[in-house]
Design an enzyme around this catalytic site. Structure first.
Site, short mmCIF file in Angstrom:
data_model
loop_
_atom_site.label_atom_id
_atom_site.label_comp_id
_atom_site.label_asym_id
_atom_site.label_seq_id
_atom_site.Cartn_x
_atom_site.Cartn_y
_atom_site.Cartn_z
N LYS B 76 -14.00 8.25 -4.98
CA LYS B 76 -13.45 7.10 -6.10
C LYS B 76 -15.12 6.66 -6.94
O LYS B 76 -15.64 6.52 -4.93
CB LYS B 76 -13.01 6.04 -5.69
CG LYS B 76 -12.42 4.53 -6.99
CD LYS B 76 -11.29 3.55 -6.12
CE LYS B 76 -11.02 2.54 -7.27
NZ LYS B 76 -10.03 1.35 -6.86
N SER B 151 -5.97 0.69 -9.49
CA SER B 151 -7.41 1.67 -9.81
C SER B 151 -7.39 2.65 -9.69
O SER B 151 -8.13 2.95 -10.78
CB SER B 151 -8.21 0.00 -10.31
OG SER B 151 -8.72 0.25 -8.47
N SER B 175 -4.51 -0.86 -5.48
CA SER B 175 -4.91 -0.24 -6.14
C SER B 175 -5.11 1.20 -5.61
O SER B 175 -5.68 2.25 -5.85
CB SER B 175 -6.18 -0.23 -6.46
OG SER B 175 -6.78 -1.14 -7.38
#
Ligand SMILES: [Mg+2]
Ligand SMILES: [Zn+2]
Lengths: 478, 492, 95
Positions: B76, B151, B175
């Protein structure tokens, strides 16, 4: 009508750790720009703070020195003080807010009216900001973050001071104390010890007036001048029918005046909240006790001991405890002498300090060490030389001519204490000064001194004054 | 090969059936083919990845293989990796090449893993749909008109589309779990403090936790083994003995038919009320029935303050974020507005232009709740409610070992459906934020399909440090079912 | 209590985010929707509840006072918007 001045002081003392409060970067003064600003100090994305044990220990030492274990919080909390400024890389300063590490305590100061206690509100740990350099970089400012993250102890006093003199006495006592306990080098030129003064005036007995805060005073002289100017300005303003607005002001040493920085209206909203990157700081009784054991004897305790056990005057005891170096010098000296406290005290506060001051030296730079001075004072105690001669020997020692005994020997300054020789000399003096002898016998005490002077002169200053006195009295009594 | 587990890939590499360079190249090729449609990766650097792969091959050849040696993993774009652009999904950091490695990145590098690339995400991890990113939205591999969740939507889509065997995510309010649920994969948020936050760009410090995303509980355990561990640079990192999160997976059950016998599963009634869509409820019910079949006992519990978790979260997270994001001022790195007047103007313009709408919204919320006169009513109140929520769990874990329920109230919603309605977006986090507020571990695994053939996630939550227990239960479920093996059409 | 437009602007100023009148008006609507959600908190009695800052009840660990970092300013300043002579440059700072 009279006015009363009310002063409280906030001091930022830079703690003498080798690394920063929340990072492993060095804290040394004077490095080239940003070479001591690590990832944490420049607030790269993702970096986190970890608290320096050395800073915590120093704060505890301070708490113990001003109030003992009971003023040290067993649990304190770091908060974020949020505001934007280019020398503040994270956009917030990590500082203690609601729960500081030290709450309470006191500092005792000496004023013209004797000893006075200034209460402390609190002392808390926080990080310093970087520096903005305003030299011209094509109309821009340069930011150096070497100082960012340097550990500070912010020490806040109660508004207990009533004059600029008291404020300076407080600042000096605090300065001596932080150096005494080894938590701050006290270097004011380098910004290691900076004061903000909260100043207000009121009619005696009235409620506190509105205060203005004078920021960043980095010398005792500026502290004094700034407060004096500010007090005058506030009184004049009030007497002219004006009122005081709460504000932050700066002192300009060139003009000797204070000028407005910001008013309360445009004060920041700092949005304090507990820093979620840090956990509560918990200090155990054991840690406090351990640090207490390692603490040196404090100036107050020493002062009392000198008065009680060494029979020194309060004044001498105060001067000898004005710094740890002075107290150490005095104690080394009396230890080497095996006593002679009063003699040692009067020599240090008199001849020795005078010489240092003339030469512009610190005690640590003195050409005469405590052992050397002990060698000199021992000659006085042993009646080898008189106190008067000792001053000449001291000057020779100061000029690097060697140890006291060697100088006395080389210059032939040894006192004449041989009774037979002195009697012979005095007989000669009496014979040559019949007029003085008659005057003395007629009751004129002064004539005796003249005869002593003649005897000293005849021995070229080396006659033992006590013995000369004694022999003269004996002979004149006949 | 793209359906192989980490263990299988590891075996292939160890037996030299394939080199890491070949494996990495084939994943890079797949990313090149699929990413234009899905937008899961924001940065790919084949040279860097292949250099790491060749180094892994050398170590494997020298007999010095580590657990993840040679395995490509997607990161990420919130984890700082030295020499890699680390944008956090923001224009603010679109030019930020990190000069250092996050602790997790160091750990994965040390475990031999190859950085396959950086994945797309909601800007500064603020979002539940991966639509707020500067680099455009991520598409759900199951249906490209839907969001992948957020997210960590880029990581979820990458794993779901088999563009990476595993990925790193972060979870501040769900997330990791919610995009795992929306994308039909597995994701785990560890106990707060188990994975170091050093080098993970902060959103809300007291809630953020990094964790693995993969296709099975077994792979999550292997990934977590590599990610977890004490880090002296993070004051909130917990000093605990090293733990093998896979240790319960291999153990043979006393009762083979009922391997979860004795396990008490708490099912909170508050997770099945209004707002939960029927398809999700049905899939979760079926999963719970499966767990009962495996020997677990279902216990009705209550988490009475569940409804307060979203309000409290949307005070605490923005408050911390507003302060954490103050460092983005255009002075030392990141975006600076091209034109400005004085200093204040430079700040205001750089931040107005560098941050997107949702980030700015949360900064405003956070600034407001901390400002003079509002702190007690909002921030302090939320911190008190936070304790009430944590106490709900403490009480619940006296009655049960794990808590299960839906990860999200619905399956993946359409792109743009909630983008203009922040409140609807925030309510999507209703089942996930409480674990962050309490600092508890929680995970999501696929448990069926709902409306539009989209995956449904089952949330499995545990008490502090119950990761191994959670993974064990999930693993037993995955041995008995095949939801986690299903893959989206069109990404073969 | 709903936020007024001046409040929105003041908060944006505190956060150093430039905001136009139109943006402020749009933000005001969204923020007030969000605060209606947040206000649900006020219905709960939290008298006597200690605020909770972290999931774990642990205390601050201390770092030994040692220098562990070396000069990296060239590396760090390679990504800075504007530097000169080792300094970060910003519009003139006025005290
Ligand atoms: Mg202050
Ligand atoms: Zn301060």
């Amino acid at each position: 009508m009279d006015w009363e001045t009310v002063i409280g002081i906030e001091t930022h003392a830079q703690l003498s750790t080798v690394s920063k409060i929340f990072s492993g970067a060095a804290t040394q003064f004077g490095a080239p720009p940003n070479v001591q600003a690590c990832a944490v100090d420049i607030a790269l994305p993702g970096v986190l703070p970890v608290l320096n044990k050395g800073a915590v220990e120093r704060a505890i030492r301070f708490g113990l020195a001003v109030g003992g274990p009971e003023v040290i919080s067993r649990r304190s909390v770091f908060a974020r003080k949020n505001y934007f400024y280019p020398d503040l890389p994270k956009g917030y300063q990590i500082s203690q807010f609601e729960l500081p590490i030290v709450t309470g305590g006191a500092i005792s100061i000496l004023t013209q009216d004797g000893e006075k206690t200034v209460r402390l509100t609190r002392a808390h740990l926080e990080e310093d900001a970087g520096k903005s350099l305003h030299e011209d970089f094509h109309g821009m400012s340069g930011i150096d973050l070497n100082r960012a993250g340097t550990p500070l102890l912010e020490i806040v006093s109660e508004p207990d001071m009533r004059s600029a003199e008291e404020a300076v006495a407080y600042a000096k006592a605090l300065h001596a104390l932080v150096r005494w306990i080894g938590i701050c080098d006290g270097n004011m030129q380098e910004g290691s010890f900076r004061c903000d003064a909260n100043v207000s005036v009121r009619r005696p007995g009235a409620a506190l007036g509105t205060r203005r805060e004078i920021k960043n005073l980095n010398s005792f002289r500026f502290l004094q001048q700034a407060i004096e100017y500010e007090v005058r300005w506030q009184i004049e303003t009030l007497q002219d029918g004006g009122s005081i607005q709460q504000a932050t002001v700066l002192f300009d040493p060139d003009t000797g005046q204070t000028r407005m920085m910001r008013t309360k209206e445009d004060a920041h909203d700092y949005r304090y909240f507990p820093d979620p990157d840090l956990l509560p700081l918990v200090v155990s009784d054991e840690t406090i006790e351990q640090i207490r054991c390692e603490l040196p004897e404090l100036p107050q305790a020493k002062r009392e001991r000198y008065i009680r056990d060494h029979q020194l005057s309060a004044y001498d005891a105060g001067v000898l405890t004005s710094s740890r170096e002075v107290a150490d010098y005095y104690e080394d000296l009396v230890k080497a002498l095996g006593g002679g406290h009063k003699l040692a005290a009067s020599w240090i506060t008199g001849e020795f300090f005078g010489a240092l001051k003339r030469a512009g030296l610190e005690i640590s730079q003195s050409p005469i060490g405590s052992r050397q001075l002990a060698g000199l004072l021992q000659q006085i105690l042993d009646a080898v030389i008189s106190g008067k001669t000792a001053k000449d020997v001291f000057d020779a020692m100061w000029n690097g001519e060697g140890e006291a005994a060697a100088i006395i020997e080389a210059k032939g300054l040894k006192q004449i204490s041989d009774a037979g020789e002195l009697e012979r000399v005095i007989d000669g003096v009496l014979a040559a000064n019949q007029k003085s002898v008659e005057e003395y016998r007629a009751g004129k005490e002064k004539a005796f001194n003249a005869l002593v002077g003649q005897a000293m002169k005849a021995t070229r200053g080396k006659g033992n004054p006590a013995q000369i006195n004694e022999i003269l009295k004996k002979k004149l009594a006949r | 090969m793209f359906n192989s587990t980490l263990k299988q890939l590891s075996a292939l590499l160890a037996q030299k059936k394939i080199s890491s360079a070949e494996l990495t190249q084939s994943y890079l090729d797949r990313v090149a083919r699929l990413n234009p449609a899905l937008n899961a990766f924001v940065t790919v650097d084949a040279d860097k990845s292949l250099a790491q792969a060749r180094a892994a091959d050398a170590l494997i050849a020298a007999g010095k293989a580590q657990p993840l040696s040679g395995i490509p993993v997607a990161h990420k774009d919130i984890f700082c990796a030295k020499g890699w652009r680390t944008s956090c999904g923001s224009k603010m950091l679109s030019n930020f090449v990190s000069p250092y490695d996050a602790h997790v990145v160091e750990k994965l590098n040390a475990a031999g893993a190859v950085i396959l690339g950086k994945t797309n995400m909601d800007e500064f991890a603020m979002g539940s749909s991966t639509e707020t990113c500067y680099f455009g939205p991520v598409k759900n591999p199951w249906d490209r008109t839907r969001v992948p969740g957020g997210s960590s939507g880029g990581s979820a889509a990458a794993v779901a589309a088999r563009m990476a065997p595993a990925a790193l995510g972060t979870d501040t309010g769900g997330s990791i779990r919610q995009p795992a649920a929306f994308s039909g994969i597995c994701g785990l948020k560890p106990t707060y403090g188990v994975v170091s936050r050093y080098g993970m760009i902060a959103f809300a410090s007291s809630l953020d936790q990094g964790g693995p995303m993969a296709r099975s509980a077994e792979d999550l355990a292997l990934m977590l083994n590599a990610m977890a561990g004490f880090d002296a640079r993070d004051s909130t990192s917990l000093e605990r003995p090293a733990e093998d999160f896979a240790r319960l997976l291999e153990a043979s059950a006393a009762d083979r038919a009922r391997p979860l016998a004795g396990l008490r599963i708490g099912v909170p009634k508050e997770y099945f009320g209004d707002g939960l869509s029927g398809d999700v409820a049905a899939a979760v019910e079926a999963a719970l029935a499966q767990f009962e079949k495996l020997g677990a006992r279902r216990i009705a519990i209550s988490l009475p303050n569940t409804g307060l978790s979203v309000p409290a979260y949307y005070v605490i997270a923005p408050a911390e974020a507003s302060s954490n994001l103050s460092r983005f001022d255009g002075v030392r790195y990141g975006y600076r507005a091209p034109e400005y007047g004085d200093l204040a103007d430079m700040y205001a313009k750089s931040r107005a232009q560098g941050f997107g709408a949702e980030v700015k919204r949360r900064i405003l919320i956070g600034t407001y709740v901390l400002s003079h006169g509002y702190y007690d009513a909002y921030y302090l109140k939320a911190q008190k409610i936070r304790r009430l929520i944590a106490q709900d769990f403490t009480a619940a874990y006296k009655q049960c070992d794990l808590i299960m329920g839906p990860t999200s109230p619905s399956v993946a919603f359409a792109l743009g459906a909630k983008a203009s309605d922040p409140v609807q977006m925030y309510l999507n986090d209703i089942y996930t934020v409480a674990a962050n507020l309490a600092g508890l571990p929680a995970m999501s695994i696929p448990c069926g399909f709902g409306e539009g053939g989209l995956p449904v996630g089952l949330q499995i939550a545990g008490n502090y440090f119950a990761e191994a227990k959670m993974l064990h239960a999930a693993h037993r479920y995955q041995l008995a079912t095949d939801w986690h093996l299903r893959q989206p059409a069109g990404v073969e | 209590m709903p936020l007024s437009l001046p409040q929105v602007k003041r908060v944006a100023w505190l956060a150093r985010i430039e905001i136009t009148d139109a943006e402020a008006a749009a933000a005001q609507g969204h923020l007030n929707d969000i605060f209606r959600l947040i206000e649900q908190m006020q219905s709960v009695d939290t008298e006597g509840v200690a605020p909770m800052a972290h999931g774990q009840d642990v205390v601050q660990r201390l770092r030994e006072d040692r220098v562990t970092e070396s000069d990296q300013h060239t590396l760090y300043q390679a990504i800075a918007p504007q530097v000169e002579d080792g300094l970060y440059l910003v519009p003139k700072v006025i005290e």
